[in-house]
Design a protein around this motif. Structure first.
Motif, short mmCIF file in Angstrom:
data_model
loop_
_atom_site.label_atom_id
_atom_site.label_comp_id
_atom_site.label_asym_id
_atom_site.label_seq_id
_atom_site.Cartn_x
_atom_site.Cartn_y
_atom_site.Cartn_z
N ASP A 55 0.85 -1.14 0.02
CA ASP A 55 -0.02 0.07 -0.17
C ASP A 55 0.97 1.36 0.01
N ASP A 56 0.28 2.28 -0.67
CA ASP A 56 1.27 3.47 -0.87
C ASP A 56 1.08 4.34 0.35
N CYS A 68 -21.83 2.20 6.21
CA CYS A 68 -22.98 1.33 6.51
C CYS A 68 -22.75 -0.04 5.81
N GLN A 126 -15.37 3.55 8.21
CA GLN A 126 -14.42 2.80 7.34
C GLN A 126 -13.20 2.57 7.98
N VAL A 155 3.18 0.96 -5.90
CA VAL A 155 3.35 0.36 -7.16
C VAL A 155 3.44 1.39 -8.25
N ASP A 312 -13.40 -1.25 -5.90
CA ASP A 312 -13.56 -0.08 -6.52
C ASP A 312 -12.61 0.11 -7.71
N ALA A 325 -18.16 -0.82 -0.74
CA ALA A 325 -17.16 -1.66 0.22
C ALA A 325 -18.05 -3.12 0.40
N ASN A 326 -19.36 -2.72 0.35
CA ASN A 326 -19.99 -4.31 0.56
C ASN A 326 -20.02 -5.11 -0.44
#
Ligand code: FAD
Lengths: 536, 67
Positions: A55-56, A68, A126, A155, A312, A325-326
């Motif tokens: 992860d950056d 939610c 979140q 990356v 996403d 996200a769900n």
């Protein structure tokens, strides 16, 4: 201000990979440690697959994002070993109100169905969601599972090959190259992976802006979802108020298209708006204020050789209905068992194409739902506003109009009708458990059905005989023997048998139904297993 | 499939027509448009049957010129 944003939770550490003379090869690299990348990594590591997350950044998600979370992702998180802290911290809600102009038009109760371990929804910031996932990663690491997260590893270039992928990674100590047999790209809506690979991302931008504010207040608003159409404090637009843990409230104010974003975001402009909405006497403090423009779009294809897109990066929806996200968690739920079988040589690579088929179907369903919500909330023409307002007017007086009110249809799992992995329904049982469906939970005395399903294929028998285990071409299927008597509330019968006296279900590792019949038939179930693993 | 009725089905067509006009009588254009929209929704709910509604939408849509 909550410290959780500022503390690195996967701080940069120099890795020996950075000093290797030839790039080190990993089994799976996940790009992105958002909710989706973390879920993918946990799922794989739990099944013993070596996985590295890059992860950056080194912190949890910043600003106002998902709040939610629906039952299906919570069920998946249970399988991933981290559902409980989410539910313990989350705010439960079932009730809501809809306002139109200056009046309340109706209140609703979601009346959640009984006999499920998990609630229909929880509200949770979140950043907590991600923190609990990282905690789970740490727990797995401590148990010796093959999982690692590298913070501040960005990356910056991708090379794709038939049997592997090469990534160039930038770090505070300079860049290095690494390789992976497989890459899962979970690098978010602006996906640099997608861009670097020159892939499309098409769809519709909604010409609208939303001011999203998270405010901290000690108000005694009830724990309900309140939605306003055309309220006096935001004329011609909509508004939403919803509670999160720690006395944080989410407020969405629709702003329209032609606005000055920087100006609207300034506290001296935001605070009077919120005062008008909440009442002058309510004291509050701003946690975050941001302005979003929403889009609905997806990649044409989610799998590109050895790089698979999830979350996403593959699809984006407007937030009405809480599907981002769900649905991303449902992507990795669908992908990880397939990838594991392919990597173990127990299924052909073609199995991964069913990820594409099934999750593109899921994304289209989500895009359709959130597009429809957006069209209701933001009518695009005079006539659509006329009809929308007519629905709201009628909803105040007549129950019939309430189901037409669409302020966001909350996320439910997608049924993979027509999937090449399904066998024809030979039971004719309840529609909700037809092949392709996510298994609904059911109570079993002190326990619940879904907690008994595990990470592998299951042969669930209800008042039917079958062997304790079958193995078909490397795929092991374990029996879960149940009886309608295990559930005195008869939900198991209602959800899985209907009018039948017995049933045998073949259930995939992601808890979706692959096949069902009234009784066990060795030959038929072997076919079903082959089909469910991309071999027929 | 249920069929949309497109043959005369009103008991007293003139009376219904008069009632419809009377409901609009004192309204301005904006109010009348809103009333029409509500009326459509009330009737649609009463019909309920998706097939019939689909046929009704098609029957009411502007006719393309037939060649
Ligand atoms: C206002 C708002 C409200 C929302 N409400 C909801 C809701 O209620 N429910 C819901 O389910 N969803 C909601 N969403 C959507 C949800 O936030 C997203 O769907 C979710 O965050 C997607 O997760 P992800 O892991 O796919 O991507 P992200 O969370 O965007 O994570 C991507 C990760 O990739 C990393 N990354 C990016 N580029 C690189 C690179 N080059 N190298 C390495 N790492 C990289 C980033 O640092 C980041 O950590 C909402 C969104 C918004 C904006």
């Amino acid at each position: 201000m909550n410290k959780i944003f500022e503390t690195p939770i996967y701080a940069y550490k120099h890795s020996p990979d950075q000093d290797a003379s030839t790039p080190v090869r990993h089994k799976v690299i996940v790009v992105g440690a958002g909710p989706v990348g973390l879920a993918a990594a946990i799922d794989l590591a739990q099944q013993g697959v070596e996985v590295l997350v890059l992860d950056d950044n080194d912190k949890v998600s910043f600003g106002s994002r998902a709040i939610c979370f629906a039952k299906r992702p919570l069920d998946i998180l249970d399988r991933l070993g981290c559902g409980q802290p989410m539910v313990d911290k989350g705010v439960l809600w079932n009730q809501g109100k809809v306002f139109f102009d200056d009046r309340e038009v109706y209140g609703f109760d979601l009346l959640p169905e009984k006999g499920h371990r998990r609630p229909a929804f929880i509200n949770l910031q979140q950043y907590y969601f991600e923190e609990y996932l990282v905690n789970r990663v740490r727990e797995l690491e401590a148990e010796g599972a093959p999982i690692e997260i590298r913070g501040r590893n960005k990356v910056s270039a991708v090379g794709t090959h038939p049997e592997h992928v090469v990534l160039e990674v930038d770090t505070p100590d300079g860049s290095y190259n690494i390789e992976a047999d497989w890459v899962i790209a979970c690098d978010g809506a602006n996906s640099p992976m997608r861009r670097m690979m020159g892939l499309d991302f098409v769809g519709r931008v909604f010409e609208d802006n939303f001011l999203i504010a998270d405010v901290i207040m000690d108000a005694d608003f009830p724990t309900e979802r309140w939605f306003w159409f055309d309220p006096p404090f935001n004329r011609g637009q909509s508004a939403l108020l919803h509670k999160q843990p720690d006395n944080v409230w989410r407020i969405d104010l629709q702003l329209g298209w032609d606005i000055d974003k920087e100006r609207e975001k300034r506290p001296e402009n935001v605070i009077p708006r919120l005062k008008e909405m909440l009442g002058d006497e309510v004291e509050f403090e701003l946690e975050w204020v941001s302005i979003y423009t929403f889009q609905c779009r997806r990649m044409e294809q989610f799998r590109h050789g050895r790089v698979v897109f999830a979350g996403d990066s593959a699809h984006q929806v407007s937030p009405f209905g809480a599907r981002g996200a769900n649905s991303g968690i449902q992507d990795t739920d669908n992908l990880c068992w397939k990838l594991k079988l392919v990597m173990d040589g127990k299924a052909p690579e073609a199995l991964l194409d069913s990820y594409d088929t099934e999750r593109v179907h899921g994304a289209d369903e989500n895009i359709l739902n959130s597009t429809r919500s957006t069209d209701f909330i933001t009518p695009k023409s005079e006539v659509s506003r006329l009809i929308r307002d007519a629905v709201l007017d009628l909803a105040e007086h007549y129950e019939f109009a309430r189901p037409l009110v669409n302020s966001g249809r909350l996320s439910v799992p997608c049924t993979y009708d027509g999937s090449p992995l399904n066998s024809a329904d030979a039971l004719g049982g309840p529609a909700r458990t037809r092949p392709g469906s996510a298994c609904p939970d059911a109570p079993l005395g002190d326990a619940f059905l879904l907690s008994k399903l595990g990470d592998g294929f299951t042969l669930m028998t209800i008042d039917a005989d079958a062997p304790d285990e079958i193995e078909e071409d490397g795929i092991v299927v374990k029996r879960l023997a149940l009886s309608v008597k295990d559930d005195p509330t008869y939900e198991l019968k209602r959800r899985y048998l209907g009018d039948n006296d017995s049933a045998v279900y073949l259930i995939r590792p992601d808890q979706h139904v692959a096949a069902r019949r009234p009784g066990f038939d060795d030959n038929q179930f072997r076919h079903a297993i082959r089909r469910a693993t991309g071999k027929e | 499939m249920a069929e949309l009725i497109l043959t005369p089905n009103l008991d007293a067509p003139d009376d219904f027509y008069a009632d419809l006009l009377a409901t609009h009588e004192t309204l301005d254009k904006v109010e009348s448009d809103a009333l029409n929209a509500r009326l459509i929704l009330v009737l649609a709910n009463h019909i309920g049957d998706r097939d019939v509604l689909t046929q009704a939408l098609a029957a009411a849509a502007p006719k393309e010129d037939t060649q």
